[in-house]
Scaffold this motif. Structure first.
Motif, mmCIF file in Angstrom:
data_model
loop_
_atom_site.group_PDB
_atom_site.id
_atom_site.type_symbol
_atom_site.label_atom_id
_atom_site.label_comp_id
_atom_site.label_asym_id
_atom_site.label_seq_id
_atom_site.Cartn_x
_atom_site.Cartn_y
_atom_site.Cartn_z
ATOM 1 N N GLN A 77 0.862 -1.183 0.000
ATOM 2 C CA GLN A 77 0.000 0.000 0.000
ATOM 3 C C GLN A 77 0.901 1.236 0.000
ATOM 4 N N LYS A 79 1.585 4.848 0.642
ATOM 5 C CA LYS A 79 0.939 5.798 1.542
ATOM 6 C C LYS A 79 1.596 7.170 1.475
ATOM 7 N N ASP A 184 -6.956 4.060 -3.926
ATOM 8 C CA ASP A 184 -7.700 4.346 -2.701
ATOM 9 C C ASP A 184 -8.078 5.819 -2.559
ATOM 10 N N GLN A 195 -2.003 7.676 5.190
ATOM 11 C CA GLN A 195 -3.170 7.220 4.435
ATOM 12 C C GLN A 195 -2.744 6.774 3.037
ATOM 13 N N SER A 196 -3.503 5.799 2.493
ATOM 14 C CA SER A 196 -3.095 5.136 1.260
ATOM 15 C C SER A 196 -3.579 5.851 0.016
ATOM 16 N N THR A 199 -2.630 0.594 -4.130
ATOM 17 C CA THR A 199 -1.868 -0.639 -3.911
ATOM 18 C C THR A 199 -1.065 -0.993 -5.152
#
Length: 357
Positions: A77, A79, A184, A195-196, A199
């Protein structure tokens, strides 16, 4: 002259007795040899007949076969390291992205102004330190003042570096070459640190993972060659990169990973696969499937005829199934394998042997 009735009776009795002994002699003489000959015939018919096939042993590569699945080498992920509103999303999800490609871009806001201010402060400190150095040579600045000026210059330089990093962090980039599999954050979303954005998955090299039974784990080693046939028809070749040393307590299996090239990224993650892993070589016999039987203990094996013309049982392990039969281990040297009648004889039983056609 007429005979008396009592004489007639005696003559009749004598005739009947003579006829009886005659018939008995004829019948007894004819059947005695037949009974004598019947005894060996009965004894011979009590020995069952089987058909055998001479089966030699061959040196054959052993493979460990298991079910597995493809898996991405890395799933990350990506971020945000700073906070801000998403201003752009240059890459669509599902797209191949090279390392360093911008996945999400945050609004610059005041970060550029902060960088300009830090650079101006650094420039001012540079000029001030140059003046301090000149005054120090003339004796108008103490060494302490000169050191303090250098410290201020270093702090201004660090401020420039921090402002550059803060500005650079608005671009959230791919950490490696792979597929941007899921987004996301969309334009207008606010991201806090951690926070992402989305992916990333790495599909080259690709992993094929599976679980090895405890009976097979000791046969495998890191670096062993492996081949996988996928459910979609693709085939992969690779090598074992990891075999667990601690079994899953629920399944008593050992996790295994195979790495395989996937340069065009055509093979997806999560596909089922039939995996074959090289596990050395050794003697093996090719036997018909119909020759496999179970003994009284429930073990799978074959029956064969030994040198004493008696039935023997040998437990075997199936190595590979082929259209011509199954390759098994557990037998030694050429054997006379029973291929007809194996289910109707017992271990140690004497048999009559005929070669199968």
């Amino acid at each position: 002259m007429r005979l008396k009735s009592q004489y007639i009776f005696v003559i009749g009795v004598v005739g009947v007795l003579a006829l009886y002994f005659l018939v008995r002699a004829v019948a007894g003489g004819g059947h005695a040899p037949n009974r004598a000959a019947a005894k060996p015939a009965a004894a011979a018919s009590a020995i069952p007949s089987v058909q055998v096939k001479l089966t030699p042993d061959e040196v054959r590569e052993y493979d460990v076969v298991l079910r597995g699945r493809t898996q991405a080498t890395r799933t990350v992920q990506v971020k945000s390291e700073t906070s801000g509103v998403v201003a752009a999303t240059p890459i669509l999800q599902g797209t191949v992205a090279a390392k360093g490609t911008v996945l999400c871009r945050l609004a610059v806001d005041a970060r550029q102004a902060a960088l300009d201010q830090a650079r101006a402060s650094f420039k001012s400190m540079q000029l001030q330190q140059q003046a301090n150095a000149e005054l120090s040579r003339k004796g108008f600045r103490s060494p302490t003042q000169l050191v303090q000026g250098q410290a201020n210059l270093d702090a201004a330089q660090a401020g420039v570096r921090a402002a550059e990093i803060a500005l650079k962090q608005v671009d959230i980039r791919a950490p490696f070459t792979g597929v941007f599999d899921h987004r996301d954050a969309e334009v207008g979303s606010y991201l806090s640190p951690g926070q992402s954005c989305g992916t990333m998955i790495e599909l080259s090299p690709l992993l094929v993972v599976g679980d090895v039974p405890e009976t097979e784990a000791s046969k495998l080693h890191v670096g062993a060659t492996a081949a996988a046939t996928l459910v979609d028809g693709h085939t992969l070749a690779g090598r074992v990169r990891y075999v667990a040393h601690d079994a899953d307590p629920a399944t008593r299996t050992y996790h295994l990973e195979i790495t395989s090239p996937n340069p065009q990224l055509v093979v997806r993650s999560g596909l089922s696969a039939d995996v074959r892993i090289a596990a050395g070589s050794g003697p093996a016999h090719l036997v018909p499937v119909s020759a496999l039987v179970l003994d009284s203990a429930g073990r799978q094996g074959v029956r064969y005829v030994n040198d004493a013309e008696r039935v023997a049982f040998a437990p075997v392990k199936i190595l590979e199934e082929t259209p011509g039969g199954v390759w098994v281990s557990g037998l030694s040297g050429p054997i006379r394998l029973i291929v007809v009648g194996q289910s109707y004889v017992a271990d140690g039983q004497k048999v009559r042997v005929a070669m199968a056609r």
